[in-house]
Design an enzyme around this catalytic site. Sequence first.
Site, PDB file in Angstrom:
ATOM      1  N   GLY A  54       0.828  -1.208   0.000  1.00  0.00           N
ATOM      2  CA  GLY A  54       0.000   0.000   0.000  1.00  0.00           C
ATOM      3  C   GLY A  54       0.854   1.246   0.000  1.00  0.00           C
ATOM      4  O   GLY A  54       0.592   2.209   0.719  1.00  0.00           O
ATOM      5  N   ALA A  55       1.893   1.236  -0.864  1.00  0.00           N
ATOM      6  CA  ALA A  55       2.955   2.241  -0.772  1.00  0.00           C
ATOM      7  C   ALA A  55       2.715   3.507  -1.585  1.00  0.00           C
ATOM      8  O   ALA A  55       3.513   4.436  -1.507  1.00  0.00           O
ATOM      9  CB  ALA A  55       4.280   1.611  -1.218  1.00  0.00           C
ATOM     10  N   ASN A  56       1.631   3.562  -2.342  1.00  0.00           N
ATOM     11  CA  ASN A  56       1.464   4.704  -3.240  1.00  0.00           C
ATOM     12  C   ASN A  56       0.680   5.871  -2.636  1.00  0.00           C
ATOM     13  O   ASN A  56       0.569   6.929  -3.239  1.00  0.00           O
ATOM     14  CB  ASN A  56       0.781   4.273  -4.535  1.00  0.00           C
ATOM     15  CG  ASN A  56      -0.595   3.683  -4.317  1.00  0.00           C
ATOM     16  OD1 ASN A  56      -0.706   2.486  -4.087  1.00  0.00           O
ATOM     17  ND2 ASN A  56      -1.631   4.497  -4.372  1.00  0.00           N
ATOM     18  N   GLY A  58      -1.069   7.739   1.329  1.00  0.00           N
ATOM     19  CA  GLY A  58      -1.287   7.727   2.768  1.00  0.00           C
ATOM     20  C   GLY A  58      -0.075   7.353   3.596  1.00  0.00           C
ATOM     21  O   GLY A  58       1.051   7.778   3.329  1.00  0.00           O
ATOM     22  N   ILE A  59      -0.302   6.537   4.604  1.00  0.00           N
ATOM     23  CA  ILE A  59       0.747   6.129   5.532  1.00  0.00           C
ATOM     24  C   ILE A  59       1.855   5.376   4.802  1.00  0.00           C
ATOM     25  O   ILE A  59       3.044   5.563   5.082  1.00  0.00           O
ATOM     26  CB  ILE A  59       0.156   5.260   6.656  1.00  0.00           C
ATOM     27  CG1 ILE A  59      -0.819   6.076   7.521  1.00  0.00           C
ATOM     28  CG2 ILE A  59       1.255   4.679   7.537  1.00  0.00           C
ATOM     29  CD1 ILE A  59      -1.585   5.241   8.522  1.00  0.00           C
ATOM     30  N   GLY A  60       1.471   4.512   3.853  1.00  0.00           N
ATOM     31  CA  GLY A  60       2.467   3.755   3.109  1.00  0.00           C
ATOM     32  C   GLY A  60       3.407   4.644   2.333  1.00  0.00           C
ATOM     33  O   GLY A  60       4.635   4.430   2.310  1.00  0.00           O
ATOM     34  N   SER A 185      -4.943  -1.476  14.078  1.00  0.00           N
ATOM     35  CA  SER A 185      -5.768  -0.323  14.451  1.00  0.00           C
ATOM     36  C   SER A 185      -6.225  -0.490  15.887  1.00  0.00           C
ATOM     37  O   SER A 185      -6.378  -1.621  16.373  1.00  0.00           O
ATOM     38  CB  SER A 185      -6.994  -0.224  13.547  1.00  0.00           C
ATOM     39  OG  SER A 185      -7.959   0.671  14.087  1.00  0.00           O
ATOM     40  N   TYR A 211     -14.102  -5.315   9.948  1.00  0.00           N
ATOM     41  CA  TYR A 211     -12.835  -4.570   9.964  1.00  0.00           C
ATOM     42  C   TYR A 211     -12.127  -4.767  11.300  1.00  0.00           C
ATOM     43  O   TYR A 211     -10.924  -5.042  11.346  1.00  0.00           O
ATOM     44  CB  TYR A 211     -13.093  -3.084   9.723  1.00  0.00           C
ATOM     45  CG  TYR A 211     -11.840  -2.236   9.803  1.00  0.00           C
ATOM     46  CD1 TYR A 211     -10.959  -2.171   8.734  1.00  0.00           C
ATOM     47  CD2 TYR A 211     -11.543  -1.512  10.959  1.00  0.00           C
ATOM     48  CE1 TYR A 211      -9.794  -1.406   8.812  1.00  0.00           C
ATOM     49  CE2 TYR A 211     -10.392  -0.751  11.042  1.00  0.00           C
ATOM     50  CZ  TYR A 211      -9.522  -0.688   9.962  1.00  0.00           C
ATOM     51  OH  TYR A 211      -8.367   0.059  10.049  1.00  0.00           O
TER      52      TYR A 211
END
Length: 334
Positions: A54-56, A58-60, A185, A211
């Site tokens: 998920g690197a593209n 937000g946090i990533g 989370s 979730y």
Amino acid sequence: MDGTGEGEESGWSASILLYSAIAFIVLFFVRRFFKGGQFSERVSAKGLVAVVTGANCGIGFETVRELNLRKADVYMLCRSSERANDAKRQLVRMGCDATRLHFIECDLTDFESVRRAAKELLESTNTIDILINNAGIMFQNNHVLTKDGHEKTWQSNHLGPFLLTELLLPAIKNSSYARIVNVSSRLNLNSGKINLATVDDKKSFGMMSSYNQSKLANVMHARGLTAQLRKDDASHVTINSLHPGVVNTELMRDSVFALPGIKHITAPLRWFFLKTSRDGAQTSIHLALSKKLGGISGKYFADCKLTKENTLALDDSACQDLYNYSRETTGLAR
């Protein structure tokens, strides 16, 4: 009278300046409180190989930026090559070294995609020093099964990262550094016991409950894998989980806050009361790089500090059951 008027005006001006200064100071400290813990150690990641899902965005994205700026070689695992390349261009404009940014396509909701990504990674490097399981989804309104037959939130947030971790373990074990980080989370605290027999069923689905249990699974995965690594005489490999804070990221894209009107109206409040993506990445960076964490594994952190997880995650038998189930479900136990 003129002198009195000028004195009163001067007094009002001084009062306004004083109250404004007090208000600014109060707002500054309130904002700093909401920013949360910040990683401040002067640590170089030169020579380290890191993998971030998920690197593209937000946090990533911010995690990749920080690791690259600290000289790590970073593999960006993303679903979209277009979005990954856009992110790489933006990272380079922010000072990152493009030669140490690598894209590999990986969709965690597709086991075959995860296997292809792991194969490509292992062909590119035989040693992985840091794996950060950052990607995840939230606010899924409807029960959806993946092509592998699992509830989408469950596979994206737990089974996909679990499979990736297991497939990359040989390269991680080759590292003397060897750190795995699960982005969970605080909502794991709201989850009840995970019923592995019904976790994919429509009757068991709930937007938040599904979730929450996937985030509890992230914490339990860290504890369960820690026990397994110690059995396998690979205790130099550590895995911990974390709460990044309440962050204003693209996880909100499926929520009411993403509606155009509401998004515009709430923007100032979200900026002030929620963490930025950079703030949210701090605990991930802390677990990946802090010199103070050598040998610590199976723990749960928030704001760069050790904190309490759901007591269900302390059940070693349940953690072992989840680990065994996950290996079987992802096809690793065959």
